[in-house]
Scaffold this motif. Sequence first.
Motif, PDB file in Angstrom:
ATOM      1  N   VAL A   1     -22.674  31.559 -27.052  1.00  0.00           N
ATOM      2  CA  VAL A   1     -21.775  32.709 -26.992  1.00  0.00           C
ATOM      3  C   VAL A   1     -20.985  32.783 -25.691  1.00  0.00           C
ATOM      4  CG1 VAL A   1     -23.253  34.028 -28.546  1.00  0.00           C
ATOM      5  CG2 VAL A   1     -23.581  34.242 -26.074  1.00  0.00           C
ATOM      6  N   GLN A   2     -21.457  32.115 -24.646  1.00  0.00           N
ATOM      7  CA  GLN A   2     -20.767  32.178 -23.357  1.00  0.00           C
ATOM      8  C   GLN A   2     -21.170  30.964 -22.531  1.00  0.00           C
ATOM      9  OE1 GLN A   2     -18.282  32.712 -21.383  1.00  0.00           O
ATOM     10  NE2 GLN A   2     -18.389  34.970 -21.508  1.00  0.00           N
ATOM     11  N   GLU A   3     -20.315  30.578 -21.587  1.00  0.00           N
ATOM     12  CA  GLU A   3     -20.653  29.454 -20.720  1.00  0.00           C
ATOM     13  C   GLU A   3     -20.015  29.634 -19.351  1.00  0.00           C
ATOM     14  OE1 GLU A   3     -19.243  25.998 -22.813  1.00  0.00           O
ATOM     15  OE2 GLU A   3     -17.148  26.309 -22.248  1.00  0.00           O
ATOM     16  N   LEU A   4     -20.648  29.017 -18.358  1.00  0.00           N
ATOM     17  CA  LEU A   4     -20.154  28.963 -16.982  1.00  0.00           C
ATOM     18  C   LEU A   4     -20.287  27.509 -16.556  1.00  0.00           C
ATOM     19  CD1 LEU A   4     -19.221  30.314 -14.309  1.00  0.00           C
ATOM     20  CD2 LEU A   4     -21.647  30.695 -13.797  1.00  0.00           C
ATOM     21  N   TYR A   5     -19.159  26.848 -16.359  1.00  0.00           N
ATOM     22  CA  TYR A   5     -19.176  25.406 -16.098  1.00  0.00           C
ATOM     23  C   TYR A   5     -18.565  25.140 -14.735  1.00  0.00           C
ATOM     24  CZ  TYR A   5     -18.936  20.409 -17.217  1.00  0.00           C
ATOM     25  OH  TYR A   5     -19.110  19.038 -17.238  1.00  0.00           O
ATOM     26  N   GLY A   6     -19.331  24.542 -13.848  1.00  0.00           N
ATOM     27  CA  GLY A   6     -18.907  24.322 -12.475  1.00  0.00           C
ATOM     28  C   GLY A   6     -18.121  23.054 -12.289  1.00  0.00           C
ATOM     29  N   CYS A   7     -16.932  23.008 -12.860  1.00  0.00           N
ATOM     30  CA  CYS A   7     -16.064  21.834 -12.789  1.00  0.00           C
ATOM     31  C   CYS A   7     -14.755  22.217 -12.108  1.00  0.00           C
ATOM     32  CB  CYS A   7     -15.804  21.310 -14.197  1.00  0.00           C
ATOM     33  SG  CYS A   7     -14.849  19.775 -14.264  1.00  0.00           S
ATOM     34  N   THR A   8     -14.212  21.338 -11.306  1.00  0.00           N
ATOM     35  CA  THR A   8     -12.992  21.625 -10.551  1.00  0.00           C
ATOM     36  C   THR A   8     -11.748  21.652 -11.432  1.00  0.00           C
ATOM     37  OG1 THR A   8     -12.587  19.277 -10.101  1.00  0.00           O
ATOM     38  CG2 THR A   8     -13.928  20.505  -8.492  1.00  0.00           C
ATOM     39  N   GLY A   9     -11.869  21.142 -12.632  1.00  0.00           N
ATOM     40  CA  GLY A   9     -10.701  20.909 -13.481  1.00  0.00           C
ATOM     41  C   GLY A   9     -10.450  19.424 -13.621  1.00  0.00           C
ATOM     42  N   THR A  10     -10.942  18.645 -12.653  1.00  0.00           N
ATOM     43  CA  THR A  10     -10.971  17.197 -12.772  1.00  0.00           C
ATOM     44  C   THR A  10     -12.234  16.824 -13.527  1.00  0.00           C
ATOM     45  OG1 THR A  10      -9.784  16.840 -10.700  1.00  0.00           O
ATOM     46  CG2 THR A  10     -11.140  15.020 -11.501  1.00  0.00           C
ATOM     47  N   PRO A  11     -12.130  16.068 -14.633  1.00  0.00           N
ATOM     48  CA  PRO A  11     -13.312  15.760 -15.431  1.00  0.00           C
ATOM     49  C   PRO A  11     -14.468  15.208 -14.603  1.00  0.00           C
ATOM     50  CG  PRO A  11     -11.345  15.046 -16.574  1.00  0.00           C
ATOM     51  CD  PRO A  11     -10.902  15.484 -15.205  1.00  0.00           C
ATOM     52  N   ASN A  12     -15.641  15.792 -14.820  1.00  0.00           N
ATOM     53  CA  ASN A  12     -16.901  15.342 -14.219  1.00  0.00           C
ATOM     54  C   ASN A  12     -16.942  15.479 -12.701  1.00  0.00           C
ATOM     55  OD1 ASN A  12     -19.486  14.602 -14.927  1.00  0.00           O
ATOM     56  ND2 ASN A  12     -19.097  12.407 -14.838  1.00  0.00           N
ATOM     57  N   GLU A  13     -16.136  16.366 -12.149  1.00  0.00           N
ATOM     58  CA  GLU A  13     -16.156  16.621 -10.707  1.00  0.00           C
ATOM     59  C   GLU A  13     -16.659  18.041 -10.464  1.00  0.00           C
ATOM     60  OE1 GLU A  13     -13.034  15.241  -7.717  1.00  0.00           O
ATOM     61  OE2 GLU A  13     -12.536  17.371  -7.962  1.00  0.00           O
ATOM     62  N   GLY A  14     -17.739  18.160  -9.692  1.00  0.00           N
ATOM     63  CA  GLY A  14     -18.350  19.456  -9.468  1.00  0.00           C
ATOM     64  C   GLY A  14     -17.646  20.289  -8.419  1.00  0.00           C
ATOM     65  N   VAL A  15     -17.881  21.602  -8.468  1.00  0.00           N
ATOM     66  CA  VAL A  15     -17.237  22.533  -7.526  1.00  0.00           C
ATOM     67  C   VAL A  15     -18.008  22.668  -6.219  1.00  0.00           C
ATOM     68  CG1 VAL A  15     -16.051  23.868  -9.295  1.00  0.00           C
ATOM     69  CG2 VAL A  15     -18.402  24.477  -8.676  1.00  0.00           C
ATOM     70  N   ARG A  16     -19.189  22.036  -6.133  1.00  0.00           N
ATOM     71  CA  ARG A  16     -20.001  22.014  -4.910  1.00  0.00           C
ATOM     72  C   ARG A  16     -20.427  23.427  -4.480  1.00  0.00           C
ATOM     73  NH1 ARG A  16     -19.752  16.904  -2.290  1.00  0.00           N
ATOM     74  NH2 ARG A  16     -18.323  15.485  -3.378  1.00  0.00           N
ATOM     75  N   TRP A  17     -20.919  24.191  -5.429  1.00  0.00           N
ATOM     76  CA  TRP A  17     -21.473  25.513  -5.114  1.00  0.00           C
ATOM     77  C   TRP A  17     -22.950  25.395  -4.802  1.00  0.00           C
ATOM     78  CZ3 TRP A  17     -19.417  29.360  -9.401  1.00  0.00           C
ATOM     79  CH2 TRP A  17     -18.024  29.482  -9.266  1.00  0.00           C
ATOM     80  N   GLU A  18     -23.394  26.105  -3.774  1.00  0.00           N
ATOM     81  CA  GLU A  18     -24.827  26.114  -3.482  1.00  0.00           C
ATOM     82  C   GLU A  18     -25.523  27.039  -4.493  1.00  0.00           C
ATOM     83  OE1 GLU A  18     -26.248  29.003  -2.163  1.00  0.00           O
ATOM     84  OE2 GLU A  18     -24.377  30.118  -1.989  1.00  0.00           O
ATOM     85  N   PRO A  19     -26.833  26.874  -4.698  1.00  0.00           N
ATOM     86  CA  PRO A  19     -27.542  27.591  -5.764  1.00  0.00           C
ATOM     87  C   PRO A  19     -27.382  29.105  -5.730  1.00  0.00           C
ATOM     88  CG  PRO A  19     -28.908  25.818  -4.931  1.00  0.00           C
ATOM     89  CD  PRO A  19     -27.715  25.884  -4.027  1.00  0.00           C
ATOM     90  N   GLY A  20     -27.357  29.688  -4.524  1.00  0.00           N
ATOM     91  CA  GLY A  20     -27.216  31.133  -4.428  1.00  0.00           C
ATOM     92  C   GLY A  20     -25.906  31.615  -5.030  1.00  0.00           C
ATOM     93  N   ARG A  21     -24.837  30.886  -4.786  1.00  0.00           N
ATOM     94  CA  ARG A  21     -23.546  31.285  -5.347  1.00  0.00           C
ATOM     95  C   ARG A  21     -23.547  31.160  -6.866  1.00  0.00           C
ATOM     96  NH1 ARG A  21     -17.418  29.055  -3.884  1.00  0.00           N
ATOM     97  NH2 ARG A  21     -16.353  30.417  -5.399  1.00  0.00           N
ATOM     98  N   ILE A  22     -24.150  30.090  -7.382  1.00  0.00           N
ATOM     99  CA  ILE A  22     -24.240  29.944  -8.838  1.00  0.00           C
ATOM    100  C   ILE A  22     -24.992  31.139  -9.432  1.00  0.00           C
ATOM    101  CG2 ILE A  22     -25.147  28.544 -10.736  1.00  0.00           C
ATOM    102  CD1 ILE A  22     -24.865  26.097  -8.902  1.00  0.00           C
TER     103      ILE A  22
END
Length: 468
Positions: free
Chosen positions: A304-325
């Motif tokens: 029903v919902q998703e939060l995906y930590g991608c920069t917009g470049t395929p398979n590249e992470g946004v580099r968020w630390e766990p607390g921010r996630i």
Amino acid sequence: MERAIWAPQPRQKAFLERFEDEALYGGAAGGGKSEALVVEALRQAATPHYRALVLRKTRPELSELIDKSLRYYPKAFPGAVWKSGEGVWLFPSGAKVRFGSMQHEKDRLKFQGRAFDYIAFDELTHFTYQEYAYLFSRNRPSGPGTRVYMRATANPGGVGHAWVRERFLSPAPPMTTFREHVPVVFPDGHVEQRSRSRIFVPSTVFDNPVLLENDPGYLGRLAALPEAERRALLYGDWDCFAGQVFAEWRNDPEHAADRIGTHVIRPFAIPKGWTVARGFDFGYSRPFSVGWWAIDGDHRLYRVQELYGCTGTPNEGVRWEPGRIAREIRKTEEADENLRGRRIRGIADPSIFDQSRGESVAQMMEKEGVFFERGDNARIAGKMQVHHRLAFDARRVPMLYVFDSCRDFLRTVPALCYSSGNIEDVDTAAEDHIYDETRYVCMAYPVEQPRVEVPKQKKWDFFQAICH
């Protein structure tokens, strides 16, 4: 009258005439794609400083392209010399066309510091986006007056299926120019917009009458392939392809409301009595994935919902630390009407509980009020649970649905391929983070027996669709 060395067929001609910065040609087998790519490299060969690069994923795969160049290049430019040891054609003008490979992602660095006016990728879906995008920096003029552009061919399937589809097929209909605008910040601080254009030029074997005339049996061989390969290679259907892990997947917009014979449905208000689970796969340099799943009285899953930590470049992470996630998770659960005020069960990759190098990811997230339990990371058993849930029963109803608003699931999971090293498992080099998170939830709510698949309905004809 002197006979032409090579004459393009209509669809090849349409591809060769494109003006965009990037163009993808193909979508099915037998459309004359590779030949057009090799011939296009000759366009500026009379210019002394012209440099071109033609790529395949591995060096053995280059042989077919090199054979085509041996057929045409010496006739088009008498005196052209093939340096097999270097993989380079040297033309009388001084121009060079290099044939190369990029088997591993690190191989892209061997082109560092070089400039190529024309860069061509044959079978682009065999490459990762990082490999393709790196060559943007190498695509620059080698001297004054040259045209700078990139071209590619592809069939559905392969590790790059998802990003190629997203980049070339999703933004605009076939034969329609799409412009991507990007900001450039100058040293003095002012910002200017720059644009880059691209297009998808579809082709199938029906666009290659010469092949059909020379080999009348080829069409029959494609038609005799298993369904997934036939739909991909004969009609260029990007929803189904050889090597696809979840061949059960169906996205039929006509049934998004009645939920029959499809996995993708329209969002709806989740009843208060349903259970809600939150799957999590942690990533930093690679994307993290959070997915919220509702479970009805029949134990059917609904994403029903998703939060995906991608920069917009395929398979590249946004580099968020766990607390921010964790804070973003809480923000989502407070804002979404289907999640607000509910008790949510968190299920995550067991690796987030690892304390061998200090405070674990799970502990960091608990400080922000977000809790998880250890998920079952059995890869093959988890994959089978996903298969079981995707299978349709006698009513053509599956045990797993996805809201059509969950765009990253729809982009990545159906495009997953099997690993070449382990034919029973997903290729982990692909963008598999949402799949992993889905797998943990499926293992937490297992289906004991697979559903019964019924004969598939006739799918729409992709070839007819692109021609009408």
